[in-house]
Enzyme design. Structure first.
Site, mmCIF file in Angstrom:
data_model
loop_
_atom_site.group_PDB
_atom_site.id
_atom_site.type_symbol
_atom_site.label_atom_id
_atom_site.label_comp_id
_atom_site.label_asym_id
_atom_site.label_seq_id
_atom_site.Cartn_x
_atom_site.Cartn_y
_atom_site.Cartn_z
ATOM 1 N N GLY A 70 40.621 -30.926 9.298
ATOM 2 C CA GLY A 70 42.198 -30.625 9.196
ATOM 3 C C GLY A 70 42.180 -29.117 9.224
ATOM 4 O O GLY A 70 43.557 -28.605 9.008
ATOM 5 N N GLN A 71 41.128 -28.332 9.274
ATOM 6 C CA GLN A 71 41.246 -27.043 9.183
ATOM 7 C C GLN A 71 42.180 -26.305 10.211
ATOM 8 O O GLN A 71 42.221 -26.852 11.365
ATOM 9 C CB GLN A 71 39.971 -26.355 9.008
ATOM 10 C CG GLN A 71 39.639 -24.932 9.151
ATOM 11 C CD GLN A 71 37.983 -24.764 9.339
ATOM 12 O OE1 GLN A 71 37.413 -25.730 9.676
ATOM 13 N NE2 GLN A 71 37.849 -23.308 9.325
ATOM 14 N N ARG A 72 43.003 -25.211 9.982
ATOM 15 C CA ARG A 72 43.952 -24.834 10.955
ATOM 16 C C ARG A 72 43.321 -24.464 12.155
ATOM 17 O O ARG A 72 43.832 -24.550 13.291
ATOM 18 C CB ARG A 72 44.582 -23.502 10.376
ATOM 19 C CG ARG A 72 45.833 -23.069 11.164
ATOM 20 C CD ARG A 72 46.376 -21.975 10.751
ATOM 21 N NE ARG A 72 47.358 -22.290 9.530
ATOM 22 C CZ ARG A 72 48.807 -22.827 9.676
ATOM 23 N NH1 ARG A 72 49.119 -22.943 10.878
ATOM 24 N NH2 ARG A 72 49.593 -23.017 8.777
#
Lengths: 181, 300
Positions: A70-72
């Site tokens: 889910g890291q940008r």
């Protein structure tokens, strides 16, 4: 419509596979949820680079669960996993109020995606074990979930850490609308 | 069928044959199994693994408990053991060798417990010591750039996921941070070089996150005993936390090399290559003579 077709598939072939896509911001608890679904140890989890996938047998069908980091920086890759998704599970850290706006935006963008159109969405208001967690109802209101008209949706409170609300609710999200058929 | 025969053989061997074989060998050589092992092989993993196996499968409680001996009790344990096996106390060669093996065996178990303790401490942003280490990590890796705030997007530059690294330590707790700091402090040049590799436009990865992931790899190899041969060859005495950090440094350095050699399509394939790398390391650790350290050209 999406859920209806899944249920038809499930009904006609009990061993039918279901592709579930697990998305949400980093630290929402996606991997913990995935491991909890697969009844695996959840004490050594590290941030997900890329994705994890697990197949889980549940109530007579095979769930192929895709957990995407889910890291940008890697959110642009999410779209590579949209194709053929039967159910979208969107995980929210209910205690991370500072990022409610960010998570709402990401969800809104997902719901606008053509490849996900009509795909039922199950929103997990995760981390209910934390005292500071917002209740599911508050999150639903904040995210304007009631304005979703183009698909079946549901919000469930859960704690991926304790496993509470995880197994049963996933089944119900698929099964409950069957009553409407 | 073959599996069952193997099982039956294992059962018979461990419960009956091994005993009689040992008795026969003892009669022929006038020496017990421990003596035969210590005299038959030179110091290192092969010897200590055999001693460990011999002690653990012994029917004698004193021998079985010896693998858990505390450092301060080792001398006494060796004496008791020699008395039990009727070995002359003046056999100093045996005494020294057994002492080293016992320190290695019990030290490995102790090291795991210490590592596990650190892993279980969650990163706490209210704890000054934790915060100091995090800031130290930044300063070691980014000497020419100041942090503008504690919560800042700058953390992404060294490969954390968002503007506050605290949630990225997760299941590895303080252990993950200490590994990262150790590598940056001890091998500063290499760490900065690898950090700059990680910014590669196509093959780039998140430095800190991958580092924490490799902490998990080092930890699980220690936990399941796979690191024994490496540590028994490397340290002729008690293995320390330092040795765990050193092994971690080896993993980070080698993983970076591996990643660029493999040229993955994108970061999304990380877990596939991580597993491939994991298998490679497990394979290397199967060799009884293995020692995995950063190349010889590095600082001592």
């Amino acid at each position: 419509m999406g859920l209806l077709s899944i249920l038809r598939k499930l009904k006609s072939a009990p061993d039918q596979e279901v592709r579930i896509l697990l998305l949400g911001l980093d630290n929402a608890g996606k991997t913990t949820l995935l491991k909890q679904l697969a009844s695996e140890d959840i004490s050594h989890i590290t941030p997900t680079q890329g994705f994890n996938i697990k197949s889980v047998q549940s109530q007579g069908f095979k769930l192929n669960v895709w957990d995407i980091g889910g890291q940008r920086k890697i959110r642009p890759y999410w779209r590579n996993y949209f194709e053929n998704t039967d159910v979208l599970i969107y995980v929210i850290d209910s205690a991370d109020r500072k990022r409610f706006e960010e998570t709402g935006q990401e969800l809104a963008e997902l719901l606008d995606e053509e490849k996900l159109s009509g795909v039922p969405v199950l929103i997990f208001a995760n981390k209910q074990d934390l005292l500071t967690a917002a209740p599911a109802s508050e999150i639903a209101e904040g995210l304007n979930l009631h304005t979703i008209r183009d698909r079946v949706w549901q919000i469930q409170s859960c704690s991926a850490l304790s496993g509470e609300g995880v197994q049963v609710r996933l089944w119900r999200s698929l099964a409950v609308p069957a009553g409407h058929l | 069928m073959q599996k069952m025969l193997m099982y039956l053989w294992g059962f018979l061997y461990n419960n009956y044959l091994r005993f009689w074989l040992k008795w026969l060998l003892r009669l022929l050589t006038q020496k017990c199994e421990l003596q035969r092992v210590l005299e038959g092989s030179k110091a290192g993993a092969r010897r200590t693994l055999s001693i460990e196996h011999s002690l653990e499968s012994s029917k004698n409680k004193i021998l079985r408990n010896a693998v858990h001996v505390e450092e301060a009790e080792v001398e006494k344990c060796v004496r008791d053991l020699m008395k039990e096996k009727k070995i002359k106390q003046k056999d100093t060669g045996f005494k020294t060798d057994l002492r080293i093996s016992l320190l290695q065996i019990s030290g490995y178990k102790k090291l795991y417990l210490n590592v596990e303790d650190l892993r279980k401490i969650p990163y706490d942003s209210d704890n000054e010591e934790h915060e100091d280490q995090l800031i130290e990590l930044w300063n070691l890796l980014m000497p020419h750039e100041n942090l503008k705030a504690r919560i800042t997007k700058q953390w992404c530059d060294i490969g954390f996921q968002g503007d506050d690294p605290k949630t990225d330590f997760r299941g590895m707790g303080l252990l993950g941070l200490m590994n990262l700091v150790y590598f940056s402090k001890r091998y500063t040049e290499e760490a900065r070089q690898i950090l700059s590799h990680s910014h590669h436009p196509k093959l780039g990865y998140s430095y800190a996150i991958v580092g924490i992931n490799l902490t998990e790899m080092a930890y699980s190899l220690l936990k399941n005993g796979a690191l024994k041969s490496h540590l028994y060859n490397m340290v002729f005495g008690l293995p320390q936390m330092e040795h765990f950090h050193q092994f971690y440094c080896y993993l980070v350095y080698e993983f970076d090399k591996f990643w660029f050699e493999e040229e993955p399509e994108s970061i999304m394939h990380f877990n596939h290559y991580r597993e491939k790398f994991h298998e490679k390391i497990k394979g290397l650790l199967l060799d009884c003579n293995v020692i995995l350290t950063l190349g010889d050209t590095k600082k001592p």
